[in-house]
Scaffold this active site. Structure first.
Site, PDB file in Angstrom:
ATOM      1  N   LYS A  21       0.819  -1.211   0.000  1.00 36.18           N
ATOM      2  CA  LYS A  21       0.000   0.000   0.000  1.00 36.18           C
ATOM      3  C   LYS A  21       0.857   1.265   0.000  1.00 36.18           C
ATOM      4  O   LYS A  21       0.628   2.191  -0.784  1.00 36.18           O
ATOM      5  CB  LYS A  21      -0.916  -0.043   1.233  1.00 36.18           C
ATOM      6  CG  LYS A  21      -1.977   1.042   1.326  1.00 36.18           C
ATOM      7  CD  LYS A  21      -3.002   0.615   2.375  1.00 36.18           C
ATOM      8  CE  LYS A  21      -4.030   1.693   2.667  1.00 36.18           C
ATOM      9  NZ  LYS A  21      -3.556   2.627   3.693  1.00 36.18           N
ATOM     10  N   SER A  22       1.854   1.316   0.871  1.00 34.54           N
ATOM     11  CA  SER A  22       2.701   2.507   0.967  1.00 34.54           C
ATOM     12  C   SER A  22       3.466   2.769  -0.320  1.00 34.54           C
ATOM     13  O   SER A  22       3.573   3.911  -0.782  1.00 34.54           O
ATOM     14  CB  SER A  22       3.690   2.356   2.129  1.00 34.54           C
ATOM     15  OG  SER A  22       3.032   2.282   3.363  1.00 34.54           O
ATOM     16  N   GLY A  99      -5.552   8.672   4.661  1.00 34.74           N
ATOM     17  CA  GLY A  99      -4.677   9.648   5.289  1.00 34.74           C
ATOM     18  C   GLY A  99      -3.376   9.819   4.531  1.00 34.74           C
ATOM     19  O   GLY A  99      -2.831  10.928   4.443  1.00 34.74           O
ATOM     20  N   SER A 172       7.037   9.437  11.741  1.00 32.13           N
ATOM     21  CA  SER A 172       5.920   9.356  10.807  1.00 32.13           C
ATOM     22  C   SER A 172       6.438   9.443   9.376  1.00 32.13           C
ATOM     23  O   SER A 172       6.987  10.468   8.966  1.00 32.13           O
ATOM     24  CB  SER A 172       4.918  10.490  11.050  1.00 32.13           C
ATOM     25  OG  SER A 172       4.014  10.612   9.964  1.00 32.13           O
ATOM     26  N   ASP A 321       0.657  -0.594  12.131  1.00 31.65           N
ATOM     27  CA  ASP A 321      -0.585  -1.044  11.490  1.00 31.65           C
ATOM     28  C   ASP A 321      -0.962  -2.463  11.885  1.00 31.65           C
ATOM     29  O   ASP A 321      -2.094  -2.890  11.670  1.00 31.65           O
ATOM     30  CB  ASP A 321      -0.466  -0.956   9.972  1.00 31.65           C
ATOM     31  CG  ASP A 321      -0.473   0.478   9.470  1.00 31.65           C
ATOM     32  OD1 ASP A 321      -1.055   1.342  10.160  1.00 31.65           O
ATOM     33  OD2 ASP A 321       0.106   0.737   8.400  1.00 31.65           O
TER      34      ASP A 321
END
Length: 437
Positions: A21-22, A99, A172, A321
């Protein structure tokens, strides 16, 4: 949605999980921003990543589907970039539930003299955005309404961005990436320093697009005045998705599975290290790389007795996650497992910390928080009650976590809004059922 282990004696076999996903998000953004044509293979065709593709189309990129795969949807795309000159969209960009989409876009838009309104669904409009806006304002971007902490908001970029050296209050990857994306077009060298290492997919991918990056664990910097040039991206399997399959095999008696072509990036496999400390039979076998991303096979077999462990704060960024599903494994482990410094879970798609406590209480497992630390008093041989109903709260990680109660236990469970899994793993149920023996 009713989910259960009826007719499943064990999970056996080999599978691949959807693209990371990232990495998919970043490939869409860098390809959409670059000069030239980028081809992305094994793209994660999920709601979140498709929102990023749509956003780049609104900014002027052209996206063509090259291949669809049964059960996965479109997985190979051609992206013709905007040659570092995005256009102002005709309407607000709706980031849905993502997000990553909105936070990375803030960095994309900061260097350009256009005004763009960003919004999202009800969940995303509750999530904090100030931590991203603050450093971008220091560089020269403007946000409206002034001091906005949540969506919707507007960003007005400037072609005269100033480089900054920023000490991030949190580890982050979204914050780091937003600053680096803006820094590519700033005057001088922009650097980010973190309290602990976060995911480094951006630093690994940028050189392929022609951007030099200086990076070390916990810090990264980029010199301004560089150009983005298209390159092809091969996306490995998502370790966060693999974690749910790995935990399913660890919890279901007599199971043994191999998950192939998964990213083994050290910043992403913290869950595997925790499972090892719990006594799970898990092995990571490197087989090669996808671009600069190491990848390989994750093998997991069932072990009857698991034990508790402590997960310290510096590990959290590498498994944040996966905490919901690791909490479920901890519920089956003898002793008290502690996850330290997990306050970030309160501001995910929903308050995951509260949801974990509520879900585990339904299993009869004692769990509590002390400040930002999560404590779980596990039970080896945990017997799951009948007739349980869980609510995913629209959160894909919670939907998959609570489904494992049914898939690996003796009784069916019901999941409200199980379809939230489409955010990251649309074929999750089909893959579990395909492994069932």
């Amino acid at each position: 949605m009713n989910l259960h282990s009826h007719s499943i004696s064990s999970l056996q076999g080999v599978l691949t999980v959807p693209g990371d996903k990232s990495i998919s998000h970043r490939a869409a953004i860098l390809g959409g921003l670059a000069q030239g044509v980028t081809e992305v293979d094994n793209f994660l065709c999920s709601e979140d990543c498709l929102n990023t593709l749509r956003a780049m189309e609104q900014l002027g990129a052209k996206v063509d589907v090259l291949e669809e795969r049964q059960g996965y949807g479109p997985v190979r795309f051609r992206i013709t970039g905007v040659a570092m000159s995005p256009k102002a969209p005709e309407r607000p960009i709706d980031c849905g539930n993502s997000g990553t989409t909105v936070r990375l876009l803030m960095g994309v838009l900061a260097p350009w003299g256009i005004t763009v309104e960003l919004t999202g669904d009800d969940s995303l409009r509750r999530r904090p955005m100030r931590r991203i806006a603050a450093p971008l304002e220091l560089m020269g971007a403007r946000f409206a309404p002034e001091g906005a902490t949540t969506l919707p908001l507007s960003i007005t970029g400037t072609r005269g961005l100033a480089a900054i050296s920023y000490d991030s209050p949190v580890a982050s990857a979204q914050l780091k990436t937003a600053i680096l994306l803006a820094g590519i077009f700033a005057s001088g060298t922009t650097s980010v320093h973190e309290p602990a290492p976060s995911r480094n997919h951006t630093e690994l991918m940028l050189p392929g697009f022609g951007v030099d990056v200086e990076a070390a664990p916990g810090e990264a910097s980029v010199a301004g005045g560089q150009s983005l040039h298209a390159c092809d991206v091969d996306v490995p399997g998502d370790p966060s998705s693999a974690a749910f399959m790995a935990c399913a095999a660890a919890l279901r008696p007599d199971s043994a599975i191999d998950i192939e072509n998964v990213s083994l990036n050290e910043a992403r496999i913290g869950f595997a290290r925790v499972l090892e400390r719990m006594g799970a039979d898990i092995a990571l076998k490197p087989t090669g790389s996808a671009g600069e991303e190491p990848c390989g096979t994750i093998s997991v077999s069932y072990v009857e007795h698991l034990r508790s462990c402590e997960v310290v704060g510096r590990e959290i960024a590498s498994l944040v996650d996966e905490i919901p599903v690791l909490a479920l494994v901890a519920a089956h482990a003898e002793g008290t497992t502690v996850f330290h410094e997990v306050g970030e879970l309160r501001v995910k798609e929903t308050d995951r910390l509260a949801a974990i406590l509520e879900g585990l209480s339904k299993l009869g497992v004692r769990a509590w928080t002390e400040g930002d630390d999560l404590h779980i008093e596990g039970k080896s041989g945990l017997v799951v009650p009948e007739g349980l109903v869980f609510d995913s709260l629209g959160d894909h990680r919670l939907a998959m976590t609570w489904s494992l109660v049914g898939f690996t236990g003796a009784h069916p469970v019901s999941i409200r809004d199980f379809e939230a899994v489409r955010v990251s793993y649309p074929g999750f149920r089909a893959d579990i059922e395909r492994l069932a023996k």
